[in-house]
Scaffold this motif. Structure first.
Motif, PDB file in Angstrom:
ATOM      1  N   GLY A  78       0.863  -1.286   0.061  1.00  0.00           N
ATOM      2  CA  GLY A  78      -0.040  -0.246   0.112  1.00  0.00           C
ATOM      3  C   GLY A  78       0.842   1.157   0.031  1.00  0.00           C
ATOM      4  O   GLY A  78       0.379   2.393   0.424  1.00  0.00           O
ATOM      5  N   LEU A  79       2.137   1.232  -0.430  1.00  0.00           N
ATOM      6  CA  LEU A  79       2.990   2.246  -0.467  1.00  0.00           C
ATOM      7  C   LEU A  79       2.916   2.813  -1.885  1.00  0.00           C
ATOM      8  O   LEU A  79       2.448   2.414  -3.026  1.00  0.00           O
ATOM      9  CB  LEU A  79       4.620   2.131  -0.160  1.00  0.00           C
ATOM     10  N   ALA A  80       3.671   4.307  -1.980  1.00  0.00           N
ATOM     11  CA  ALA A  80       3.639   4.677  -3.463  1.00  0.00           C
ATOM     12  C   ALA A  80       4.760   3.927  -4.163  1.00  0.00           C
ATOM     13  O   ALA A  80       5.616   3.463  -3.661  1.00  0.00           O
ATOM     14  CB  ALA A  80       4.221   6.152  -3.340  1.00  0.00           C
ATOM     15  N   VAL A  81       4.348   3.471  -5.473  1.00  0.00           N
ATOM     16  CA  VAL A  81       5.137   2.413  -6.189  1.00  0.00           C
ATOM     17  C   VAL A  81       5.924   3.290  -6.949  1.00  0.00           C
ATOM     18  O   VAL A  81       5.759   3.500  -8.359  1.00  0.00           O
ATOM     19  CB  VAL A  81       4.164   1.570  -7.044  1.00  0.00           C
ATOM     20  N   ASP A  82       7.152   3.459  -6.344  1.00  0.00           N
ATOM     21  CA  ASP A  82       8.244   4.465  -7.141  1.00  0.00           C
ATOM     22  C   ASP A  82       9.467   3.693  -7.159  1.00  0.00           C
ATOM     23  O   ASP A  82      10.463   4.401  -7.988  1.00  0.00           O
ATOM     24  CB  ASP A  82       8.398   5.633  -6.547  1.00  0.00           C
ATOM     25  N   GLY A  83       9.688   2.445  -6.873  1.00  0.00           N
ATOM     26  CA  GLY A  83      10.895   1.778  -6.741  1.00  0.00           C
ATOM     27  C   GLY A  83      12.110   2.235  -5.889  1.00  0.00           C
ATOM     28  O   GLY A  83      13.000   1.968  -5.888  1.00  0.00           O
ATOM     29  N   ILE A  84      11.690   3.450  -5.047  1.00  0.00           N
ATOM     30  CA  ILE A  84      12.646   4.004  -4.412  1.00  0.00           C
ATOM     31  C   ILE A  84      12.540   3.522  -2.717  1.00  0.00           C
ATOM     32  O   ILE A  84      11.637   3.587  -2.238  1.00  0.00           O
ATOM     33  CB  ILE A  84      12.672   5.461  -4.441  1.00  0.00           C
ATOM     34  N   VAL A  85      13.561   3.097  -2.195  1.00  0.00           N
ATOM     35  CA  VAL A  85      13.524   2.514  -0.820  1.00  0.00           C
ATOM     36  C   VAL A  85      14.105   3.610  -0.090  1.00  0.00           C
ATOM     37  O   VAL A  85      15.227   4.140   0.358  1.00  0.00           O
ATOM     38  CB  VAL A  85      14.446   1.172  -0.755  1.00  0.00           C
ATOM     39  N   GLY A  86      13.116   4.275   0.349  1.00  0.00           N
ATOM     40  CA  GLY A  86      13.282   5.618   1.367  1.00  0.00           C
ATOM     41  C   GLY A  86      12.947   5.137   2.945  1.00  0.00           C
ATOM     42  O   GLY A  86      12.728   4.024   3.167  1.00  0.00           O
ATOM     43  N   ALA A  87      12.488   6.211   3.781  1.00  0.00           N
ATOM     44  CA  ALA A  87      12.270   5.798   5.004  1.00  0.00           C
ATOM     45  C   ALA A  87      11.077   4.997   5.232  1.00  0.00           C
ATOM     46  O   ALA A  87      10.852   4.019   6.053  1.00  0.00           O
ATOM     47  CB  ALA A  87      11.903   7.103   6.014  1.00  0.00           C
ATOM     48  N   GLN A  88       9.869   5.414   4.693  1.00  0.00           N
ATOM     49  CA  GLN A  88       8.646   4.536   4.721  1.00  0.00           C
ATOM     50  C   GLN A  88       8.833   3.231   4.337  1.00  0.00           C
ATOM     51  O   GLN A  88       8.125   2.252   4.750  1.00  0.00           O
ATOM     52  CB  GLN A  88       7.572   5.098   3.653  1.00  0.00           C
ATOM     53  N   THR A  89       9.589   2.979   3.178  1.00  0.00           N
ATOM     54  CA  THR A  89       9.662   1.537   2.442  1.00  0.00           C
ATOM     55  C   THR A  89      10.426   0.762   3.555  1.00  0.00           C
ATOM     56  O   THR A  89      10.187  -0.533   3.831  1.00  0.00           O
ATOM     57  CB  THR A  89      10.259   1.731   1.206  1.00  0.00           C
ATOM     58  N   TRP A  90      11.635   1.118   4.028  1.00  0.00           N
ATOM     59  CA  TRP A  90      12.548   0.776   5.039  1.00  0.00           C
ATOM     60  C   TRP A  90      11.557   0.285   6.155  1.00  0.00           C
ATOM     61  O   TRP A  90      11.663  -0.749   6.901  1.00  0.00           O
ATOM     62  CB  TRP A  90      13.590   1.560   5.535  1.00  0.00           C
ATOM     63  N   ALA A  91      10.716   1.238   6.727  1.00  0.00           N
ATOM     64  CA  ALA A  91      10.050   1.032   7.957  1.00  0.00           C
ATOM     65  C   ALA A  91       8.842  -0.044   7.715  1.00  0.00           C
ATOM     66  O   ALA A  91       8.371  -1.077   8.323  1.00  0.00           O
ATOM     67  CB  ALA A  91       8.993   2.269   8.195  1.00  0.00           C
ATOM     68  N   LYS A  92       8.212  -0.055   6.343  1.00  0.00           N
ATOM     69  CA  LYS A  92       7.330  -1.364   5.972  1.00  0.00           C
ATOM     70  C   LYS A  92       8.144  -2.335   5.855  1.00  0.00           C
ATOM     71  O   LYS A  92       7.406  -3.703   6.353  1.00  0.00           O
ATOM     72  CB  LYS A  92       6.605  -0.927   4.580  1.00  0.00           C
ATOM     73  N   LEU A  93       9.341  -2.461   5.548  1.00  0.00           N
ATOM     74  CA  LEU A  93      10.341  -3.912   5.667  1.00  0.00           C
ATOM     75  C   LEU A  93      10.439  -4.476   6.859  1.00  0.00           C
ATOM     76  O   LEU A  93      10.896  -5.510   7.169  1.00  0.00           O
ATOM     77  CB  LEU A  93      11.443  -3.623   4.606  1.00  0.00           C
ATOM     78  N   GLY A  94      10.264  -3.100   7.952  1.00  0.00           N
ATOM     79  CA  GLY A  94      10.615  -3.656   9.141  1.00  0.00           C
ATOM     80  C   GLY A  94      12.227  -3.622   9.550  1.00  0.00           C
ATOM     81  O   GLY A  94      12.404  -3.982  10.671  1.00  0.00           O
ATOM     82  N   LEU A  95      12.649  -2.750   8.671  1.00  0.00           N
ATOM     83  CA  LEU A  95      14.243  -2.447   8.737  1.00  0.00           C
ATOM     84  C   LEU A  95      14.472  -1.077   9.222  1.00  0.00           C
ATOM     85  O   LEU A  95      14.032  -0.298   8.513  1.00  0.00           O
ATOM     86  CB  LEU A  95      15.100  -2.916   7.644  1.00  0.00           C
ATOM     87  N   ARG A  96      15.359  -0.995  10.119  1.00  0.00           N
ATOM     88  CA  ARG A  96      15.832   0.633  10.330  1.00  0.00           C
ATOM     89  C   ARG A  96      17.167   0.716  10.591  1.00  0.00           C
ATOM     90  O   ARG A  96      17.741  -0.360  10.807  1.00  0.00           O
ATOM     91  CB  ARG A  96      15.199   1.028  11.686  1.00  0.00           C
TER      92      ARG A  96
END
Length: 218
Positions: free
Chosen positions: A200-218
């Motif tokens: 449910g994230l913006a589909v831009d292929g960029i791994v920024g803060a929101q994608t890292w967080a959704k992955l559970g990685l910080r």
């Protein structure tokens, strides 16, 4: 045996449902199944209230349709700040990581279920019925905390890309079969976009803060 859900669990579930009304609930769970019943688990009503009724003190929340990485870290921070509904036996598990017993950080979780499809929350052994807002609705608790990881995108190279590729292959083998080469190319971009689409994230292929967080990685 008579049993019920902890009030803190019910309140948290209600706020999650209010914040993300269209979320997937297929991996949700409260009372344990046969597998949980065969071992020590907070999904079993082994804690008794004053009336002698068993209390289920754990909930599983499906990760699809919510910001699970953010929610896990938010709950950890509440525990670290002394939320009575979590301290004294509570913990959080997501993506092969579990909170320390004092909620000061995260460490590796090696149980048989990696908790990649759902977020697990266990509540206090004594204060599980404390009521009050979790701060998840009513305007929300604010933006995702900074990840501390670099923003990755097509053309990025290095150890962070290698770790991302290996993690995606391990946790999402159904659609991630990347060469772990440290090069963020077209195939890595495609897998990241698929993860973002499913999350449910913006589909831009960029791994920024929101994608890292959704992955559970910080």
């Amino acid at each position: 045996m008579a049993w019920r859900l902890a009030n803190a669990l019910v309140d948290l579930r209600n706020e999650v449902n209010t914040r993300w009304p269209n979320r997937d609930r297929s991996s949700d769970g409260t009372i344990g199944d046969a597998a949980h019943a065969s071992r020590s688990s907070d999904h079993n009503p082994w804690v008794k209230d004053a009336a002698g009724v068993g209390v289920v003190r754990a909930i599983d929340i499906d990760v699809d349709g919510i910001d699970s990485g953010w929610l896990a870290e938010y709950l950890r921070q509440r525990g670290r700040n002394g939320d009575s509904r979590l301290t004294g036996g509570g913990y959080v598990i997501l993506n092969r990581r579990i909170t320390n017993n004092d909620f000061t950080g995260w460490h590796a979780y090696t149980g048989s279920n990696p908790h990649t499809s759902h977020l697990h929350v266990s509540f206090s052994r004594t204060r599980y019925d404390d009521r009050g807002s979790w701060g998840i609705v009513g305007g929300g608790p604010g933006p995702t905390p900074p990840s501390g990881r670099p923003t990755l995108k097509a053309g990025s190279t290095g150890q962070a890309v290698t770790e991302l590729q290996a993690f995606l292959n391990r946790v999402y083998p159904a659609y991630s079969k990347l060469a772990v080469d440290g090069v963020f190319g077209a195939k890595t971009t495609a897998v990241v976009k698929e993860f973002q689409r499913r999350s449910g994230l913006a589909v831009d292929g960029i791994v920024g803060a929101q994608t890292w967080a959704k992955l559970g990685l910080r």
